[in-house]
Design a protein around this motif. Structure first.
Motif, PDB file in Angstrom:
ATOM      1  N   ALA A 143       0.879  -1.194  -0.115  1.00  0.00           N
ATOM      2  CA  ALA A 143       0.284   0.090  -0.005  1.00  0.00           C
ATOM      3  C   ALA A 143       0.838   1.449   0.002  1.00  0.00           C
ATOM      4  N   THR A 144       2.095   0.914   0.358  1.00  0.00           N
ATOM      5  CA  THR A 144       2.316   2.236   0.733  1.00  0.00           C
ATOM      6  C   THR A 144       3.886   3.158  -0.406  1.00  0.00           C
ATOM      7  N   TRP A 145       3.084   1.776  -1.803  1.00  0.00           N
ATOM      8  CA  TRP A 145       3.559   2.345  -2.985  1.00  0.00           C
ATOM      9  C   TRP A 145       2.229   2.527  -3.758  1.00  0.00           C
ATOM     10  N   GLY A 146       1.057   3.104  -2.930  1.00  0.00           N
ATOM     11  CA  GLY A 146       0.112   3.858  -4.138  1.00  0.00           C
ATOM     12  C   GLY A 146       0.276   5.695  -4.285  1.00  0.00           C
ATOM     13  N   ASP A 147      -0.021   5.865  -5.138  1.00  0.00           N
ATOM     14  CA  ASP A 147       0.022   6.677  -5.002  1.00  0.00           C
ATOM     15  C   ASP A 147      -0.359   7.984  -3.973  1.00  0.00           C
ATOM     16  N   HIS A 148       0.474   8.886  -3.513  1.00  0.00           N
ATOM     17  CA  HIS A 148       0.630   9.933  -1.938  1.00  0.00           C
ATOM     18  C   HIS A 148       0.743  11.649  -3.134  1.00  0.00           C
ATOM     19  N   GLY A 149       0.252  11.022  -4.568  1.00  0.00           N
ATOM     20  CA  GLY A 149       0.306  12.210  -5.451  1.00  0.00           C
ATOM     21  C   GLY A 149       0.469  13.788  -4.411  1.00  0.00           C
ATOM     22  N   ALA A 150       1.484  15.015  -4.812  1.00  0.00           N
ATOM     23  CA  ALA A 150       0.887  16.330  -4.381  1.00  0.00           C
ATOM     24  C   ALA A 150       1.646  16.924  -5.410  1.00  0.00           C
ATOM     25  N   SER A 151       0.992  18.374  -5.813  1.00  0.00           N
ATOM     26  CA  SER A 151       1.151  18.287  -7.357  1.00  0.00           C
ATOM     27  C   SER A 151       2.662  19.302  -6.503  1.00  0.00           C
ATOM     28  N   GLU A 152       2.936  20.052  -5.308  1.00  0.00           N
ATOM     29  CA  GLU A 152       3.945  20.903  -4.653  1.00  0.00           C
ATOM     30  C   GLU A 152       4.422  20.107  -4.322  1.00  0.00           C
ATOM     31  N   HIS A 153       5.892  21.471  -4.558  1.00  0.00           N
ATOM     32  CA  HIS A 153       6.812  20.250  -4.766  1.00  0.00           C
ATOM     33  C   HIS A 153       7.665  21.222  -3.151  1.00  0.00           C
ATOM     34  N   ALA A 154       7.885  19.693  -2.319  1.00  0.00           N
ATOM     35  CA  ALA A 154       8.135  20.538  -0.880  1.00  0.00           C
ATOM     36  C   ALA A 154       9.931  19.599  -0.454  1.00  0.00           C
ATOM     37  N   THR A 155      10.701  20.521   0.023  1.00  0.00           N
ATOM     38  CA  THR A 155      12.116  20.118   0.361  1.00  0.00           C
ATOM     39  C   THR A 155      12.656  20.079   1.137  1.00  0.00           C
ATOM     40  N   PHE A 156      11.321  20.236   2.423  1.00  0.00           N
ATOM     41  CA  PHE A 156      11.675  19.866   4.134  1.00  0.00           C
ATOM     42  C   PHE A 156      12.199  19.264   4.084  1.00  0.00           C
ATOM     43  N   MET A 157      11.685  18.069   4.113  1.00  0.00           N
ATOM     44  CA  MET A 157      12.152  16.217   4.909  1.00  0.00           C
ATOM     45  C   MET A 157      13.695  16.169   4.017  1.00  0.00           C
ATOM     46  N   GLU A 158      13.409  16.522   2.652  1.00  0.00           N
ATOM     47  CA  GLU A 158      14.934  16.170   2.043  1.00  0.00           C
ATOM     48  C   GLU A 158      15.950  17.637   2.531  1.00  0.00           C
ATOM     49  N   ASP A 159      15.958  18.487   3.378  1.00  0.00           N
ATOM     50  CA  ASP A 159      17.104  19.517   3.826  1.00  0.00           C
ATOM     51  C   ASP A 159      17.424  18.680   5.015  1.00  0.00           C
ATOM     52  N   VAL A 160      15.775  18.196   5.867  1.00  0.00           N
ATOM     53  CA  VAL A 160      16.143  17.530   7.467  1.00  0.00           C
ATOM     54  C   VAL A 160      17.201  16.466   7.440  1.00  0.00           C
ATOM     55  N   MET A 161      16.558  15.779   5.863  1.00  0.00           N
ATOM     56  CA  MET A 161      17.467  13.995   5.826  1.00  0.00           C
ATOM     57  C   MET A 161      19.186  14.612   4.854  1.00  0.00           C
ATOM     58  N   HIS A 162      19.135  15.679   4.797  1.00  0.00           N
ATOM     59  CA  HIS A 162      20.331  15.487   3.934  1.00  0.00           C
ATOM     60  C   HIS A 162      21.830  17.107   4.682  1.00  0.00           C
ATOM     61  N   GLU A 325      -6.545   3.077   4.563  1.00  0.00           N
ATOM     62  CA  GLU A 325      -6.090   4.355   6.126  1.00  0.00           C
ATOM     63  C   GLU A 325      -4.753   4.176   5.734  1.00  0.00           C
ATOM     64  N   VAL A 326      -3.983   3.347   5.579  1.00  0.00           N
ATOM     65  CA  VAL A 326      -2.479   3.844   5.724  1.00  0.00           C
ATOM     66  C   VAL A 326      -2.524   4.563   4.365  1.00  0.00           C
ATOM     67  N   ARG A 327      -3.034   4.207   3.727  1.00  0.00           N
ATOM     68  CA  ARG A 327      -2.390   5.407   2.313  1.00  0.00           C
ATOM     69  C   ARG A 327      -3.039   6.718   2.353  1.00  0.00           C
ATOM     70  N   GLU A 328      -4.642   6.791   3.761  1.00  0.00           N
ATOM     71  CA  GLU A 328      -4.533   8.439   3.848  1.00  0.00           C
ATOM     72  C   GLU A 328      -2.984   8.303   4.750  1.00  0.00           C
ATOM     73  N   ALA A 329      -2.852   7.793   5.933  1.00  0.00           N
ATOM     74  CA  ALA A 329      -1.548   7.915   6.600  1.00  0.00           C
ATOM     75  C   ALA A 329      -0.249   8.590   6.175  1.00  0.00           C
ATOM     76  N   TYR A 330      -0.450   8.023   4.827  1.00  0.00           N
ATOM     77  CA  TYR A 330       1.136   8.802   3.853  1.00  0.00           C
ATOM     78  C   TYR A 330       0.652   9.552   3.571  1.00  0.00           C
ATOM     79  N   ARG A 331      -0.150   9.709   3.097  1.00  0.00           N
ATOM     80  CA  ARG A 331      -0.907  11.252   2.171  1.00  0.00           C
ATOM     81  C   ARG A 331      -1.100  12.606   3.512  1.00  0.00           C
ATOM     82  N   PHE A 332      -1.470  11.907   4.889  1.00  0.00           N
ATOM     83  CA  PHE A 332      -1.252  13.078   5.712  1.00  0.00           C
ATOM     84  C   PHE A 332       0.571  13.565   5.976  1.00  0.00           C
ATOM     85  N   ASN A 333       0.705  11.981   6.419  1.00  0.00           N
ATOM     86  CA  ASN A 333       2.384  12.828   6.347  1.00  0.00           C
ATOM     87  C   ASN A 333       2.675  13.690   5.274  1.00  0.00           C
TER      88      ASN A 333
END
Length: 349
Positions: A143-162, A325-333
């Motif tokens: 389920a975590t490979w499903g479409d969690h599509g969001a049209s906007e680009h967010a770099t927040f977590m990428e910046d934290v991880m890097h 519901e797992v997909r919903e949780a991923y969408r919220f994250n």
């Protein structure tokens, strides 16, 4: 070189780190870090995947090109990670898991099976369940490979991880975790009287006291007056509470699974990056300290076994409802990081 939407990157790396960290380690050892002790997927683009590895020389990023060449579609990422996994097994003399013993091609490579189902051990062992064996844990992994599509680009977590995020960025993320876990641990308290669910939430897993300690360290004694949930987190907490009020324990479990298994895997690398970047000791990253759980790999295997036991008692419609519901949780994250990106941009304006 193709760039993927940040939501795609977050979904893929979150899944790899949350459910299959052992496969990350296998890939790192096969493709440039033979003595790696830890490996966390931190990014990807059309040409390669990126892992942060820890070996005797220290910590560094490892970029591994996709075996089949550059990709431009989300489904192609899955195919290439399958190919990386199989190539890693071949290089290291490890027998691939059954679902990956045949070369992926055509629709089979894009189908329902997750490329790292079963969380295989880097030396060929690991959890006995495979992604396509009909197990409930396998369904949730896919389920975590499903479409969690969001049209906007967010770099927040990428910046934290890097290691590009600021101390304030990290504090903002911890604050959002507080609101998530306030709702989640209230809901999980309802597991206590049911032996089938109590196993998921031992006392050592509780995070709220650690979050409170981290926030005091990061923001001071008045931290409660200085934080508020971003819109996605407010909606996320409302959703968790609504599921709990319904008495739908399997639905609460969907959110529990999504959050805690990520904390137990990829979250450990976040803690390491924060310690290195901001010179924290235990204070500031207590949220990620699960020492009292014992061996984390063993706990995650017990957790997945318990998921399968719960799933065995659900009919197909109810299982699908939990998957959704797992997909919903991923969408919220995903939307949480988009909102954090917006808040950061607004503060800088």
């Amino acid at each position: 070189m193709s760039e993927f939407d940040a939501s795609v990157v977050a979904a893929v790396t979150g899944h790899m780190n949350g459910d299959h960290p052992e496969d990350n380690l296998l890939i790192a050892r096969a493709f440039g870090a033979p003595d790696a002790r830890e490996s966390t997927m931190v990014g990807l683009d059309g040409a390669a995947g990126v892992w942060r590895v820890v070996d005797p020389a220290g910590e560094r990023e490892l970029r591994v090109e996709w075996p089949g060449g550059p990709v431009s579609e989300r489904a192609d990422i899955r195919r290439e990670i399958v190919a990386l996994y199989r190539a890693s097994c071949e290089r290291l003399g490890v027998t691939p898991r059954e679902e990956h013993q045949a070369a992926p091609s055509g629709d089979a490579a894009h189908g329902a099976s997750h490329p790292h189902g079963g969380g295989g051990h880097p030396h060929g062992g690991g959890h006995p369940q495979a992604a396509d064996d009909g197990s409930f844990s396998g369904e949730l992994r896919r389920a975590t490979w499903g479409d969690h599509g969001a049209s906007e680009h967010a770099t927040f977590m990428e910046d934290v991880m890097h290691g590009r995020g600021t101390r304030d960025d990290y504090a903002a993320m911890v604050a959002q975790h507080y609101f998530m876990y306030l709702a989640l641990e209230e809901a999980a308290a309802g597991f206590a009287e049911d032996p089938a669910y109590a196993v998921f939430h031992p006392a050592a897993l509780i995070r709220l006291p650690a979050l409170e300690a981290d926030l005091e360290h990061l923001m001071g004694a008045d931290w409660r007056e200085r934080i508020a949930p971003v819109p996605a987190v407010a909606a996320y907490a409302d959703r968790i509470r609504a599921v709990a009020a319904e008495g739908w324990k399997a639905g609460v479990l969907a959110h529990h699974y999504t959050r805690y298994l990520g904390d137990l895997s990829g979250g450990q690398m976040i803690a390491r990056v924060m310690v290195q970047q901001h010179e924290f000791d235990a204070a500031g990253v207590a949220f990620y300290d699960f020492t009292e759980l014992g061996d984390l790999r063993e706990f995650k295997e017990r957790y997945r076994d318990a998921l399968d036991a719960v799933g065995a008692g659900l009919d197909s419609a109810e299982r699908q409802r939990v998957v959704d519901e797992v997909r919903e949780a991923y969408r919220f994250n995903t939307e949480t990081f988009i909102d954090l990106d917006k808040a950061r941009a607004a503060a800088a304006a």
